[in-house]
Design an enzyme around this catalytic site. Structure first.
Site, mmCIF file in Angstrom:
data_model
loop_
_atom_site.group_PDB
_atom_site.id
_atom_site.type_symbol
_atom_site.label_atom_id
_atom_site.label_comp_id
_atom_site.label_asym_id
_atom_site.label_seq_id
_atom_site.Cartn_x
_atom_site.Cartn_y
_atom_site.Cartn_z
ATOM 1 N N GLU A 33 -9.594 -1.454 -7.954
ATOM 2 C CA GLU A 33 -10.991 -1.659 -8.321
ATOM 3 C C GLU A 33 -11.545 -2.714 -7.360
ATOM 4 O O GLU A 33 -10.961 -3.792 -7.225
ATOM 5 C CB GLU A 33 -11.108 -2.156 -9.774
ATOM 6 C CG GLU A 33 -12.560 -2.253 -10.190
ATOM 7 C CD GLU A 33 -12.767 -2.724 -11.637
ATOM 8 O OE1 GLU A 33 -11.782 -2.916 -12.364
ATOM 9 O OE2 GLU A 33 -13.945 -2.885 -12.006
ATOM 10 N N ARG A 267 5.001 -4.245 -13.905
ATOM 11 C CA ARG A 267 4.148 -5.065 -13.044
ATOM 12 C C ARG A 267 4.973 -6.148 -12.377
ATOM 13 O O ARG A 267 6.031 -6.525 -12.872
ATOM 14 C CB ARG A 267 3.092 -5.828 -13.866
ATOM 15 C CG ARG A 267 2.179 -5.055 -14.698
ATOM 16 C CD ARG A 267 1.256 -6.002 -15.464
ATOM 17 N NE ARG A 267 0.277 -6.640 -14.609
ATOM 18 C CZ ARG A 267 -0.872 -6.074 -14.262
ATOM 19 N NH1 ARG A 267 -1.188 -4.882 -14.706
ATOM 20 N NH2 ARG A 267 -1.718 -6.716 -13.489
ATOM 21 N N LYS A 277 -7.035 -10.994 -12.345
ATOM 22 C CA LYS A 277 -8.202 -11.143 -11.479
ATOM 23 C C LYS A 277 -9.232 -12.077 -12.082
ATOM 24 O O LYS A 277 -9.909 -12.798 -11.358
ATOM 25 C CB LYS A 277 -8.846 -9.772 -11.233
ATOM 26 C CG LYS A 277 -8.327 -9.096 -9.976
ATOM 27 C CD LYS A 277 -9.186 -7.918 -9.621
ATOM 28 C CE LYS A 277 -8.324 -6.777 -9.126
ATOM 29 N NZ LYS A 277 -8.944 -5.475 -9.261
HETATM 30 P P1 ATP Z 1 -6.931 -6.844 -13.487
HETATM 31 O O1 ATP Z 1 -6.292 -6.104 -14.627
HETATM 32 O O2 ATP Z 1 -6.584 -8.278 -13.411
HETATM 33 O O3 ATP Z 1 -8.387 -6.514 -13.341
HETATM 34 P P2 ATP Z 1 -5.958 -4.696 -12.071
HETATM 35 O O4 ATP Z 1 -4.513 -4.519 -12.210
HETATM 36 O O5 ATP Z 1 -6.784 -3.896 -12.983
HETATM 37 O O6 ATP Z 1 -6.282 -6.224 -12.187
HETATM 38 P P3 ATP Z 1 -6.721 -2.955 -9.987
HETATM 39 O O7 ATP Z 1 -7.518 -3.184 -8.774
HETATM 40 O O8 ATP Z 1 -7.274 -2.058 -11.015
HETATM 41 O O9 ATP Z 1 -6.424 -4.404 -10.592
HETATM 42 O O10 ATP Z 1 -5.257 -2.500 -9.591
HETATM 43 C C1 ATP Z 1 -5.015 -1.471 -8.673
HETATM 44 C C2 ATP Z 1 -3.601 -0.992 -8.830
HETATM 45 O O11 ATP Z 1 -2.678 -2.060 -8.634
HETATM 46 C C3 ATP Z 1 -3.335 -0.417 -10.198
HETATM 47 O O12 ATP Z 1 -2.627 0.786 -10.062
HETATM 48 C C4 ATP Z 1 -2.499 -1.468 -10.868
HETATM 49 O O13 ATP Z 1 -1.626 -0.895 -11.793
HETATM 50 C C5 ATP Z 1 -1.767 -2.116 -9.698
HETATM 51 N N1 ATP Z 1 -1.425 -3.495 -10.005
HETATM 52 C C6 ATP Z 1 -2.268 -4.480 -10.344
HETATM 53 N N2 ATP Z 1 -1.611 -5.613 -10.630
HETATM 54 C C7 ATP Z 1 -0.292 -5.345 -10.456
HETATM 55 C C8 ATP Z 1 0.910 -6.105 -10.605
HETATM 56 N N3 ATP Z 1 0.887 -7.388 -10.981
HETATM 57 N N4 ATP Z 1 2.081 -5.493 -10.352
HETATM 58 C C9 ATP Z 1 2.104 -4.209 -9.946
HETATM 59 N N5 ATP Z 1 1.023 -3.439 -9.806
HETATM 60 C C10 ATP Z 1 -0.172 -3.995 -10.060
HETATM 61 MG MG MG Z 2 -9.003 -3.913 -13.390
#
Ligand code: ATP
Ligand code: MG
Ligand code: MG
Length: 559
Positions: A33, A267, A277
């Site tokens: 995102e 994760r 984030k």
């Molecule tokens: P937040 O939940 O803090 O907004 P997010 O995980 O939703 O962050 P995205 O940009 O939606 O952020 O994530 C893009 C991809 O990265 C998704 O497939 C997510 O599952 C993966 N991802 C995000 N954080 C992690 C993490 N800590 N470990 C592994 N994969 C991750």
């Molecule tokens: Mg998100």
């Protein structure tokens, strides 16, 4: 480095290939995102998404999951692209969920016409209160059975500039008693009156994650939709919406033909940092760090600025692997990978962080010598450079002790010590100011002991680094400590701001580096001998050199 055994994800992918699913095609996606910068957690997902595609001769596309205009913008899109490239991965196409707003709208209309969706005019609080609990069924919304025509009319109204945010949502009419809470009439669309970074003012109502993600995978032909464990309970709904979509497209009889398969892994969580984030935004917006690329941040751009190599990040992710269980990984493990990789590539140079003057009293005034310095003993191809020796040098203050214990193998009166790449010197004394601070150290050199000469072949325990007073450059060196004081800030009840380490940045503003270092740019890996790995900071100018400490030579965190 190749992993010896297959990850469980790779096993599932291989099973699908054996069964001939999707005609043997492999297509993955990385779906960020664009509402912030990528962090090391994203790198774990990136290594998996791109890694599987690479390994099985498929393709990994990027899809910006831009369904919420309130937090997204193009600056983030550009930085995400840059970070993925830097990590060393190549995408196929770049897609945007916003490309599918029209298709998703049509699908929603089809759902309404089939009696599978309705407009709910309750407040978000009322809707939440009716959801029930996993063991008790929820309550139907009073709007659940409104006529199809009315739903169509209201859904159109939701997508007008006059629609009031929070006044209406479109919900799927599924099952208010389903033990899976995601089936209790999930919200498909909400009203957002904020311009979108790509579609501008074209839309006023936007699809929710659950009504966008699986469908986008389906539209693109994704075969394996790999994500993190929190999406496990979403998977049945993901599959359900794909079923409806296939039904709408008249593919009912081929229900088992092409469909994206969601697979979840754990994760990445790291000690002494946060990955949410929302919290990373707060750190930046409240000025608690210097920006997204502050070298203390767990972001890819922060790590790049600090001097981590993409190879070391990938090595670390490969070493922790992928499982079905949440874990907290040790930051020290990441640092060990960085150290291991930089040892192979960093150019060895001399820098004095906390200087005190050393005068070689029997070395002729005005004389200089160019000494050979090996750039990297681990890699002879990196060659040599020269460092100038003279009568007046800077050495580290900690490398001298007037009354030293027996095991002090550095500089102390009456004892010999070797100056790296130069001579063996014997300390003869020091000068102090009125309050006892040492202002100068004196030593005498053995002219036959130049490195490489026969006279150098005697046993001298300590070797010190130095720079010549007349042949060095002043520099600022930024040394970092853990961003947080506690191992797992996310598990702490206190506000995360209270857990910040107030000593996480230490600036040495009176350092001296050998002249050769002055031309080193961000992106060039350096080792300041005996201290650690360093990299020039983008703040560095020809007037004011600035370096970041990447990591020390040894793990000083080991308990
Ligand atoms: P937040 O939940 O803090 O907004 P997010 O995980 O939703 O962050 P995205 O940009 O939606 O952020 O994530 C893009 C991809 O990265 C998704 O497939 C997510 O599952 C993966 N991802 C995000 N954080 C992690 C993490 N800590 N470990 C592994 N994969 C991750
Ligand atoms: Mg998100
Ligand atoms: Mg997400």
């Amino acid at each position: 480095e190749e992993r010896k055994s297959l990850s469980f994800v790779e096993q599932l992918v291989e099973e699908d290939l054996t069964k001939g699913k999707n005609g043997g095609r492999i297509q993955t996606r990385f779906p960020p995102e664009p509402n912030g910068y990528l962090h090391i957690g994203h790198a774990k997902a990136i290594c998996m998404d791109f890694g599987v595609a690479e390994k099985y001769h498929g393709v990994c596309n990027l899809r910006f999951d831009d369904t919420n205009p309130s937090k997204e913008n193009t600056e983030y899109v550009e930085n995400i692209l840059n970070d993925i490239e830097w990590l060393g991965f190549k995408w196929g196409n770049i897609y945007y969920a916003s490309d599918y707003f029209g298709k998703l709208w049509d699908f929603a209309i089809w759902m309404i016409k089939r009696g599978l969706a309705y407009v709910d005019e309750q407040s978000p609080e009322q809707i939440a209160a009716q959801k029930g609990t996993p063991t008790e069924p929820g309550q139907d919304s009073p709007y659940r059975n409104r006529p199809i025509e009315e739903n169509l009319k209201l859904f159109l109204q939701m997508n007008t500039p006059e629609a009031v945010e929070g006044s209406m949502v479109l919900r799927a009419k599924l099952d208010m008693a389903n033990p899976n809470m995601h089936f209790r009439d999930p919200i498909m669309y909400r009203i957002i009156q904020i311009p979108h970074h790509r579609t501008g003012l074209a839309w006023h109502t936007y699809p929710m994650y659950d009504f966008a993600h699986g469908q986008s995978d389906y539209f693109e032909g994704v075969t394996h939709s790999i994500c993190t464990l929190e999406f496990v309970p979403h998977r049945p709904l993901y599959d359900k919406f794909v079923d409806f979509l296939k039904e709408m497209n008249g593919e009912m009889e081929y229900l088992d033909d092409f469909r994206p398969r969601q697979i979840e892994f754990n994760r990445l969580n790291l000690t002494y940092t946060v990955m949410s984030k929302r919290k990373l935004h707060s750190l930046v917006d409240e000025g608690l760090v210097a920006g997204w690329d502050d070298p203390r941040m767990p972001t890819i751009c922060g790590m790049r600025r600090r001097g981590y190599s993409p190879e070391s990040i990938r090595m670390f992710i490969n070493s922790i692997g992928y499982t079905k269980f949440e874990a907290l990984n040790d930051m020290a493990l990441l640092e060990a990978s960085v150290r291991e990789d930089l040892n192979k590539r960093a150019c060895r140079v001399s820098a004095v962080l906390n200087p005190v003057k050393l005068v070689v009293t029997n070395y002729p005034e005005g004389k200089t010598e160019e000494m050979e310095a090996i750039n990297n003993p681990e890699n002879p191809e990196d060659g040599n450079h020269t460092i100038t020796f003279s009568r007046e040098l800077w050495i580290e203050r900690e490398d001298f002790m007037e009354d030293a214990p027996k095991k002090f193998f550095r500089m102390t009166p009456g004892k010999e010590v070797r100056l790296k790449n130069a001579y063996i010197v014997k300390c003869t004394g020091c000068t102090k100011d009125s309050d006892g601070t040492i202002t100068e150290i004196q030593a005498e050199y053995d002219a036959t002991s130049k490195s490489g000469d026969i006279g150098a072949n005697r046993k001298v325990k300590g070797t010190l680094h130095w720079v010549s007073v007349e042949h060095c450059r002043k520099a600022e060196v930024r040394v970092y400590d853990r961003l947080f004081c506690v191992e797992n800030p996310s598990a702490d009840k206190r506000d995360f701001r209270e857990l910040l380490n107030s000593q996480s940045l230490h600036i040495y503003d009176n350092c001296f580096v050998e002249t050769y270092v002055a031309d080193k740019r961000p992106g060039e890996y350096l080792q300041f001998q005996r201290i650690g790995y360093f990299m020039a900071d983008p703040d560095s100018t020809s007037e004011k050199l600035v370096f970041n400490k990447t990591v020390g030579l040894k793990d000083t965190w080991a308990k």
